[in-house]
Design an enzyme around this catalytic site. Structure first.
Site, PDB file in Angstrom:
ATOM      1  N   GLY A  18      -5.508  13.646 -14.515  1.00 21.19           N
ATOM      2  CA  GLY A  18      -4.722  14.528 -13.685  1.00 21.19           C
ATOM      3  C   GLY A  18      -3.578  15.088 -14.443  1.00 21.19           C
ATOM      4  O   GLY A  18      -3.553  15.056 -15.674  1.00 21.19           O
ATOM      5  N   ALA A  19      -2.653  15.592 -13.674  1.00 22.48           N
ATOM      6  CA  ALA A  19      -1.487  16.241 -14.235  1.00 22.48           C
ATOM      7  C   ALA A  19      -0.728  15.244 -15.095  1.00 22.48           C
ATOM      8  O   ALA A  19      -0.096  15.597 -16.065  1.00 22.48           O
ATOM      9  CB  ALA A  19      -0.613  16.736 -13.110  1.00 22.48           C
ATOM     10  N   TYR A  20      -0.810  13.990 -14.723  1.00 21.03           N
ATOM     11  CA  TYR A  20       0.107  12.986 -15.247  1.00 21.03           C
ATOM     12  C   TYR A  20      -0.428  12.175 -16.409  1.00 21.03           C
ATOM     13  O   TYR A  20       0.317  11.567 -17.141  1.00 21.03           O
ATOM     14  CB  TYR A  20       0.429  12.033 -14.105  1.00 21.03           C
ATOM     15  CG  TYR A  20      -0.763  11.759 -13.233  1.00 21.03           C
ATOM     16  CD1 TYR A  20      -1.735  10.877 -13.647  1.00 21.03           C
ATOM     17  CD2 TYR A  20      -0.930  12.430 -12.013  1.00 21.03           C
ATOM     18  CE1 TYR A  20      -2.855  10.648 -12.873  1.00 21.03           C
ATOM     19  CE2 TYR A  20      -2.057  12.205 -11.235  1.00 21.03           C
ATOM     20  CZ  TYR A  20      -3.008  11.307 -11.665  1.00 21.03           C
ATOM     21  OH  TYR A  20      -4.121  11.077 -10.908  1.00 21.03           O
ATOM     22  N   GLY A  21      -1.724  12.146 -16.584  1.00 20.21           N
ATOM     23  CA  GLY A  21      -2.277  11.261 -17.596  1.00 20.21           C
ATOM     24  C   GLY A  21      -3.636  10.814 -17.136  1.00 20.21           C
ATOM     25  O   GLY A  21      -4.172  11.367 -16.178  1.00 20.21           O
ATOM     26  N   THR A  22      -4.169   9.817 -17.765  1.00 16.80           N
ATOM     27  CA  THR A  22      -5.528   9.426 -17.441  1.00 16.80           C
ATOM     28  C   THR A  22      -5.528   8.019 -16.871  1.00 16.80           C
ATOM     29  O   THR A  22      -4.686   7.204 -17.220  1.00 16.80           O
ATOM     30  CB  THR A  22      -6.396   9.469 -18.709  1.00 16.80           C
ATOM     31  OG1 THR A  22      -6.106  10.687 -19.392  1.00 16.80           O
ATOM     32  CG2 THR A  22      -7.861   9.440 -18.370  1.00 16.80           C
ATOM     33  N   LYS A  38      -3.124   2.822 -16.096  1.00 18.01           N
ATOM     34  CA  LYS A  38      -2.569   4.138 -15.798  1.00 18.01           C
ATOM     35  C   LYS A  38      -1.529   4.471 -16.847  1.00 18.01           C
ATOM     36  O   LYS A  38      -0.526   3.775 -16.966  1.00 18.01           O
ATOM     37  CB  LYS A  38      -1.947   4.153 -14.408  1.00 18.01           C
ATOM     38  CG  LYS A  38      -2.960   3.639 -13.410  1.00 18.01           C
ATOM     39  CD  LYS A  38      -2.692   3.928 -11.994  1.00 18.01           C
ATOM     40  CE  LYS A  38      -3.914   3.431 -11.215  1.00 18.01           C
ATOM     41  NZ  LYS A  38      -3.850   3.663  -9.806  1.00 18.01           N
ATOM     42  N   ASP A 140       0.833  10.301  -1.811  1.00 18.42           N
ATOM     43  CA  ASP A 140      -0.540  10.780  -2.007  1.00 18.42           C
ATOM     44  C   ASP A 140      -1.555   9.821  -1.400  1.00 18.42           C
ATOM     45  O   ASP A 140      -2.588   9.543  -1.987  1.00 18.42           O
ATOM     46  CB  ASP A 140      -0.797  10.970  -3.510  1.00 18.42           C
ATOM     47  CG  ASP A 140      -2.091  11.740  -3.770  1.00 18.42           C
ATOM     48  OD1 ASP A 140      -2.486  12.559  -2.912  1.00 18.42           O
ATOM     49  OD2 ASP A 140      -2.723  11.503  -4.816  1.00 18.42           O
TER      50      ASP A 140
END
Lengths: 306, 124
Positions: A18-22, A38, A140
């Site tokens: 995603g936007a943040y990392g994998t 994460k 979320d």
């Protein structure tokens, strides 16, 4: 923070990007168990990690000390310096091999029993009450990050990460589901812990329906679908700091919630409506939801197996 | 991402529709992803529907993890998902398989208090 992620935790599959990392499903080679890794890449300077990251991680570790039954365990935090400017922070979480989405799909027709739904809801709200009382917003919540063990225990995952991510990541376009988003987020107004209650309401309805309640394809479409059920809110409830005008939507009246969620009891419907309240200030809190009459009858305390 | 990587990811996320679609598109059911694991090894253990699709397409249930010797049956037994345990056994997963710590699936189920899994594996 330890420095040996790659040795103890072996990634076996990518389960989220995603936007943040994998996010990886990984195996803890010491215990043999699966874990979720994460990672966030954060910019660093001569002072090391940004103070905001350190604070967020410290908050997650503080939460961990409560050992709450309805949130996933944070097992480890590792930092790996990748260059002078960048450090990879990896959070190692407990991995539960079933999410609510799978759990609902797997339930034989005609779906979950009312008692099972009540038990899941109670656990979900206990987890949320815990997070909210520690001033952590999930932001979320969706069936994919509500985990259910084989013993039927609910564990919330992916909480408290949104802020770490949004602090440091240049947002790349990713497809994120809008279906569980509350009106104030869709309208880009200010928001707080009531966002999670809206999402919980959507999920509550989905437990009965076994399909999502509001499946919008864009922010505006999502709001339109919401108003088809709860009606167009009155003018004085429409937030003033938003660009999207109330006039963009047809003047719909609220429809009976039982039209969309059949088989829900009177008290269940009442609680659902308290959660799906447009104005976040009037929306029920997690703690008050637990005290709602819906949860007051005694025959539902049993934890059935999955 | 290769087709097999996508298959492993879909299996790990418990996404039955994607797993089925990728297999129809020709993803090798026993192919390994970029981490050297098959889809069945990394699948969401609670997702019996994913397990069923993979096994129907000929997934080998007796592939052991290269680092720990763990088979999918070990993982399903340890996590207590009895439906997946049954299905794996039905497709000839070896209940006597031992991981690198010399544990059988039943030992892991017992250690984690999954009595229904223990009872089933004992009945074999």
């Amino acid at each position: 923070m330890a420095h040996a992620t790659s040795i103890q935790y072996e990634p076996v599959a990518e389960i989220g990007g995603g936007a943040y990392g994998t996010v990886y499903k990984a195996r803890d080679t010491e215990s043999g168990q699966f874990v979720a890794l994460k990672s966030v890449r954060v910019q660093t300077d001569q002072n090391g990690l940004p103070i905001s990251t350190v604070r967020e991680v410290a908050l997650l570790r503080r939460l961990e000390q409560f050992d709450h039954p309805n949130v996933v365990r944070l097992m480890d935090v590792c930092a790996t310096q990748r260059s002078d400017q960048e450090t990879k922070v990896t959070l190692v979480f407990e991995h539960v091999d079933q999410d609510l989405k799978t759990y609902l799909e797997r339930a034989p027709a005609p779906g979950l029993s009312p008692g099972r739904i009540k038990d899941l809801m109670r656990q979900l709200l206990c987890g949320l009450t815990f997070l909210h009382s520690n001033r952590v917003m999930h932001r979320d919540l969706k069936p994919e990050n509500i985990l259910v063990t084989s013993q039927g225990q609910v564990k919330l995952a992916d909480f408290g990460l949104a802020r770490i991510y949004s602090c440091h990541m240049a947002l790349t376009p990713v497809v994120v589901t809008l279906w569980y988003r509350p009106p104030e987020v869709l309208l880009q107004s200010s928001y707080a812990t009531p966002v999670d209650i809206w999402s919980t309401g959507c999920i509550f309805a989905e437990m009965f329906r076994r399909k999502p309640l509001f499946c919008g394809e864009s922010e505006v479409d999502q709001l339109g679908k919401i108003f088809e059920v709860i009606g167009l809110p009155p003018e004085d409830e429409w937030p003033t700091d938003v660009t999207l005008s109330r006039k963009n939507f047809p003047p719909l009246m609220p429809r009976p919630i039982a039209d969309f969620v059949s088989e829900i009891t009177e008290q269940g419907a009442q609680l659902l409506l308290n959660m799906l309240t447009f104005d976040p200030l009037k929306r029920i809190s997690a703690l008050n939801a637990l005290e709602h009459p819906y949860f007051q009858d005694e025959e539902t305390l049993t934890q059935t197996k999955s | 991402m290769t087709l097999v990587d996508e298959l492993a990811t879909a299996a790990a996320k418990g996404n039955t529709a994607d797993v089925e679609y990728l297999l129809q598109e020709g993803a090798q059911v026993n192919g390994v992803n970029c981490f050297g694991r098959t889809a069945l090894q990394v699948m969401m253990m609670g997702s019996t529907p994913v397990a069923k699709v993979l096994l129907k397409y000929g997934a080998d249930p007796n592939v052991a993890d290269t680092s720990t010797g763990t088979t999918p049956l070990h993982d399903a037994a340890r996590t207590g998902f009895v439906d997946t345990v049954r299905l794996l056994v039905e497709y000839l997963a070896d209940p006597q398989a031992r991981d690198n710590t010399n544990c059988r699936p039943i030992d892991l189920a017992r250690a984690n208090g999954h009595e229904d899994v223990v009872a089933f594996l004992e009945s074999l």
